[in-house]
Design an enzyme around this catalytic site. Structure first.
Site, PDB file in Angstrom:
ATOM      1  N   GLU A   1      56.091  45.042  36.755  1.00  0.00           N
ATOM      2  CA  GLU A   1      56.342  43.595  36.805  1.00  0.00           C
ATOM      3  C   GLU A   1      55.504  42.959  35.718  1.00  0.00           C
ATOM      4  O   GLU A   1      54.312  43.267  35.589  1.00  0.00           O
ATOM      5  CB  GLU A   1      55.858  43.025  38.142  1.00  0.00           C
TER       6      GLU A   1
ATOM      7  N   HIS B   1      52.026  45.079  38.922  1.00  0.00           N
ATOM      8  CA  HIS B   1      52.131  43.882  38.083  1.00  0.00           C
ATOM      9  C   HIS B   1      50.872  43.822  37.231  1.00  0.00           C
ATOM     10  O   HIS B   1      49.778  43.613  37.758  1.00  0.00           O
ATOM     11  CB  HIS B   1      52.234  42.652  39.004  1.00  0.00           C
TER      12      HIS B   1
ATOM     13  N   ARG C   1      48.827  41.763  35.220  1.00  0.00           N
ATOM     14  CA  ARG C   1      48.716  40.326  34.997  1.00  0.00           C
ATOM     15  C   ARG C   1      47.855  40.039  33.774  1.00  0.00           C
ATOM     16  O   ARG C   1      46.963  40.816  33.449  1.00  0.00           O
ATOM     17  CB  ARG C   1      48.091  39.644  36.221  1.00  0.00           C
TER      18      ARG C   1
ATOM     19  N   ARG D   1      43.567  40.665  37.193  1.00  0.00           N
ATOM     20  CA  ARG D   1      42.774  40.567  38.418  1.00  0.00           C
ATOM     21  C   ARG D   1      42.973  41.733  39.373  1.00  0.00           C
ATOM     22  O   ARG D   1      42.209  41.907  40.303  1.00  0.00           O
ATOM     23  CB  ARG D   1      43.008  39.243  39.112  1.00  0.00           C
TER      24      ARG D   1
ATOM     25  N   THR E   1      53.384  35.542  42.691  1.00  0.00           N
ATOM     26  CA  THR E   1      54.549  34.983  41.987  1.00  0.00           C
ATOM     27  C   THR E   1      55.162  33.888  42.862  1.00  0.00           C
ATOM     28  O   THR E   1      55.373  34.092  44.057  1.00  0.00           O
ATOM     29  CB  THR E   1      55.583  36.099  41.710  1.00  0.00           C
TER      30      THR E   1
ATOM     31  N   HIS F   1      47.517  45.481  45.442  1.00  0.00           N
ATOM     32  CA  HIS F   1      46.387  45.019  46.259  1.00  0.00           C
ATOM     33  C   HIS F   1      45.366  46.108  46.590  1.00  0.00           C
ATOM     34  O   HIS F   1      44.275  45.796  47.063  1.00  0.00           O
ATOM     35  CB  HIS F   1      46.886  44.278  47.496  1.00  0.00           C
TER      36      HIS F   1
ATOM     37  N   GLU G   1      66.248  41.086  40.501  1.00  0.00           N
ATOM     38  CA  GLU G   1      65.492  41.210  41.745  1.00  0.00           C
ATOM     39  C   GLU G   1      65.597  39.866  42.447  1.00  0.00           C
ATOM     40  O   GLU G   1      65.146  38.832  41.923  1.00  0.00           O
ATOM     41  CB  GLU G   1      64.021  41.574  41.515  1.00  0.00           C
TER      42      GLU G   1
ATOM     43  N   HIS H   1      59.649  40.184  47.929  1.00  0.00           N
ATOM     44  CA  HIS H   1      58.647  39.120  48.060  1.00  0.00           C
ATOM     45  C   HIS H   1      58.553  38.695  49.515  1.00  0.00           C
ATOM     46  O   HIS H   1      59.525  38.225  50.094  1.00  0.00           O
ATOM     47  CB  HIS H   1      58.910  37.887  47.176  1.00  0.00           C
TER      48      HIS H   1
ATOM     49  N   ASN I   1      54.555  48.349  46.059  1.00  0.00           N
ATOM     50  CA  ASN I   1      53.687  47.661  45.104  1.00  0.00           C
ATOM     51  C   ASN I   1      52.225  47.910  45.515  1.00  0.00           C
ATOM     52  O   ASN I   1      51.815  47.541  46.621  1.00  0.00           O
ATOM     53  CB  ASN I   1      54.025  46.157  45.136  1.00  0.00           C
TER      54      ASN I   1
END
Ligand code: PXP
Length: 238
Positions: free
Chosen positions: A70, A43, A45, A49, A101, A10, A151, A191, A7
């Protein structure tokens, strides 16, 4: 042995902190693939962000592995997903203001919106995964709703410090993974996984893929993306 989907959200978080052009999650995704990732997760969003539509579009046409999007169930995000056609859409609960999440989907309540979103995604031939907590009930409900994958949320396992709680949570994850496989679902998990806690999760043989972001990106800041991914792949393979 599970494969690894990295992922890269970030990387975009850092870029957006300055509203700048770098670092670019697309470049990070390419390096992650070179390091052995078998998939890239982002993801998109509602508040944008981190990942932007531009990232998604370029990732779709550049990465060589699989793109896992996601997403929450907002109309605009759904429209984008139907246009981009990721290799997998993972539906997650999204609460405005959350840091990340916060848990799996609650499938015990009215699922009419979820059913609608799933049906539109599947019509567009986009396989659907549901992010759920590792309980037999959630797995059965996901199956009944027609999900292709689940998941399993490893967040509680990852956040636990007590050996007994860790063991209990691992058992719950193993039970949920076995049930999901038995029902014919693909099994992903993620996660909070990191270099210290990933190995025990890899002992659950039904897990097909791990989705890991924060720990890999954190390490990548210090040692570089390709190496950070390579180190995680080595741990998973061990
Ligand atoms: N899976 C889901 C559904 C997530 O929402 C996240 C966080 O974006 C992850 C996996 C990855 O979690 P982490 O960043 O803690 O590795």
């Amino acid at each position: 042995m599970p494969s690894l989907s990295v992922n890269v959200d970030h990387i975009a978080t850092l870029r957006e902190a300055r509203k700048a052009k770098e670092p670019d999650p697309v470049a990070a995704a390419i390096l992650a693939e070179l390091g052995g990732a078998k998939g890239i997760t982002v993801h998109l969003r509602e508040d944008r962000r981190h990942i932007q539509e531009r990232d998604l579009k370029i990732l779709r046409s550049t990465i060589k592995t699989k793109l896992d999007l996601e997403m929450g169930m907002n109309e605009e995000i759904l429209k984008i997903a139907l246009t981009i056609k990721p290799d997998l859409a993972t539906l997650v609960p999204e609460r405005s203001g959350e840091i990340t999440t916060e848990g799996g989907l609650d499938l015990s309540k009215d699922n009419s919106r979820l059913k609608e979103v799933m049906s539109l995604l599947r019509e567009a031939k986009i396989p659907v995964s549901l992010f759920i907590n590792p309980t037999p009930d959630s797995v059965k409900k996901a199956h009944k709703l027609g999900a292709d994958f689940v998941e399993l949320n490893t967040g509680i396992y990852a956040e636990s410090n007590e050996p007994l709680k860790i063991a209990t949570e691992l058992e719950r994850l193993a039970g949920a993974a076995a049930l999901a496989k038995k029902l014919g679902l693909g099994v992903n998990a993620g996660h909070g996984l990191n270099y210290q806690n990933v190995e025990k999760i890899c002992l659950i043989k039904e897990i097909d893929e791990l989705s890991i972001g924060h720990s890999i990106i954190s390490r990548a800041c210090l040692v570089g993306m390709e190496q950070a991914v390579r180190e995680m792949v080595r741990l998973i393979e061990r």
